[in-house]
Design an enzyme around this catalytic site. Sequence first.
Site, PDB file in Angstrom:
ATOM      1  N   GLU A  43       0.845  -0.921   0.701  1.00 22.49           N
ATOM      2  CA  GLU A  43      -0.212   0.252  -0.069  1.00 22.49           C
ATOM      3  C   GLU A  43       0.786   1.370  -0.354  1.00 22.49           C
ATOM      4  OE1 GLU A  43      -2.394  -1.112   3.620  1.00 22.49           O
ATOM      5  OE2 GLU A  43      -4.005  -0.409   2.481  1.00 22.49           O
ATOM      6  N   GLU A  58      -4.171  -9.601   3.809  1.00 22.23           N
ATOM      7  CA  GLU A  58      -4.312  -9.235   5.000  1.00 22.23           C
ATOM      8  C   GLU A  58      -6.061 -10.239   5.225  1.00 22.23           C
ATOM      9  OE1 GLU A  58      -3.699  -7.152   2.939  1.00 22.23           O
ATOM     10  OE2 GLU A  58      -2.610  -5.239   3.845  1.00 22.23           O
TER      11      GLU A  58
END
Length: 695
Positions: free
Chosen positions: A106, A126
């Site tokens: 990210e 995740e």
Amino acid sequence: MSSAIYEVRGRSAVITMNNPPVNGLGFDLRREIVEGLARAAGDSNVTAVVLTGTQRAFSGGADIREFGTPKSTAEPSLNTVIRVLESAEKPVVAAIAGACMGGGLELAMACHYRVAVSGAQIALPEVKLGLMPGAGGTQRLPRLIGAEAALNMIVSGETALSEKLASSALFDEMIDGDLLQGALAFAGRVSEKRPLKRARDIKPVLPNAEGFFQFARNTIGAAARNFPAPLKCVDAVAAAVALPFEEGLRVERELFVQLMQSPESRALRHAFFAERAAAKIPDVPEDTPLRKIGKVAVVGAGTMGSGITANFLSAGIPVTLLEAKKEALEKGQAVIRGIYEASAKKGRLSAQQVGERIALLKATQSYDDLKDADMVIEAVFEEISVKEAVFRKLDETMKTGAILASNTSTLDLNKIAAFTRRPQDVVGTHFFSPANVMKLLEVVRGEKTAKDVLATVMALAKRIKKTAVVSGVCDGFIGNRMVEQYLRQALFLLEEGATPQQVDRAVEKWGMAMGPFRMSDLAGNDIGWAIRKRRYREQPGLKYSRIADRLCEQGRFGQKTGLGWYRYEAGRRDAIPDPVVDKMVVDYAREIGAQRRRIDQEEIVQRLIFALVNEGAAILEEGIASRASDIDMVYLTGYGFPRYRGGPMLYADEVGLYNVVASMRRFAANPHGDPGFWKPAPLLARLVGEGKRFT
Ligand SMILES: NC(=O)c1ccc[n+]([C@@H]2O[C@H](COP(=O)([O-])OP(=O)(O)OC[C@H]3O[C@@H](n4cnc5c(N)ncnc54)[C@H](O)[C@@H]3O)[C@@H](O)[C@H]2O)c1
């Protein structure tokens, strides 16, 4: 020590993340990245910034050491770092090698440019913790690699190699040779370009988006029952396509928070940390020197011995397999060969790999051949006299320093150790059947087991891809000691009104891979029978339903005899309900004067699971397990406990220990059953009194 190193090379500032082992984005690192960016902004000589990591990792994402601490959310948060990065006025180039995952990816996606070497590992994992990316990953990745590819990565959490994504907008350039040199050269070329490239400005295009996401929801919803995260990932990616960037970010944020608070994610995160914790033994220092294990011996080539042997061969460790009987030895070898041939048939191994593994196996009937083994694992009959003979022989035979392990499931390891003159070298390695498949390994610590023996076995477990959990010595160790109470309770349920299939269905619906009766049929009802006979002798006061003995008296040992709690058709494993058993149950209840009633699913589940919990509490208090999470690991990896419930101890915490004990009181008031059964273990009672949890 600084978590990021700042230096100026030519006209570029280089920020090198330096937070071993994988550049987890901890508080200090986040702060130092922001400081580095500010320094670069204020230096008029600097025209571009390169953000990089090490060979091993650009960044592996959040720093798990900070999980659950105030530091994990302290400002600058990752979202803040990303905002600062993206709004920098000088171009920021991410230079990527090694792991670039989760928050690390990210962060990279918020840079204006990305260059990478081949072999970098790109992932948003995740979902494996029941979460989804929460710092723009679901919004930027679809813009950079397309919605479909992004959805696949986000929903699966799987890793893609950088070269596979080289043609996408995720990478502006692939670098051959030195990453930093390449990145600096690239930075020099783009330093004057304006406007700066930002992933957020890309408009994702997806023809027939509605149809695509509907299809994705249908398939993913069906595949991920009980796991809410994958469907929320679809919603987030759909938002990336349908909504302006900022709105998409808001959707991501909302969904992320929902998942963070979901019991399933709590369970998955608990399991993740439980696995790491289990590898550590409180009083055994992490730097304990290990004994070298190059060669292993296994004694006994039956069901367990052959499966155990295969684990080592698969890990490239040579095994000498010793058997008393020639036919048994040949059969064991054939079983091992069969394991590999089946893998080859499924395309998991090449013929060459099968050959290499088999070549590591040496079969023998002579103890002389065990002399040079660094470790021996005994898997002979479960009789103390047989174990004694074998361990005396091993004591004579094995070289000094060799580890002597027993696969016993019920015998006293301290007694076994005492058959040798080296009890410090004796340890239990309790594998689960089928031993080449089941992940769990209970490592049984005897009174005298040396610390370096334990540390060595824990490390070896990793090499053979097992999840090892240390257990003290007691009857049944952690897993089987608890399961005995679960099975006792299952039998009481039959007397009181349930059928085997009602009990199985209730807990299977709740998430257990297999209910108690199907499980007993698979393991062999004779095994439980032998344990019960011993109980009747040793603890005559203990109340036990005799219904299972009836079954065994009729030779209904389970799958292997075609009849057990269910019927089995030849060559098939489907458990077919059998009216004969139902009648037997009803007749038995009548005989003992039990009033049968309808028992609902919730009661079935609670009685079975709380039976595990109460025994787990006793095990914890006695120090047989060193942590509640170790017990959970045993159940998740050895007993088909649903991962999304995190294990029996976490589940009890989620229900609330107060509520668990309240239910136990209700069950104790039941006129049937064993009132002593539901006496809360002292630890459980204490935790309720203190308002505390197990985990
Ligand atoms: N079967 C399971 O599910 C399971 C699970 C965990 C642990 N265990 C334990 O593993 C051990 C072995 O169980 P199993 O199910 O493989 O039994 P098994 O009967 O299938 O195999 C035992 C083997 O040991 C051999 N043997 C007996 N005495 C011997 C001796 N003196 N020297 C060399 N070989 C000898 C036998 O010939 C036989 O092949 C037991 O201690 C058992 O409690 C079994």
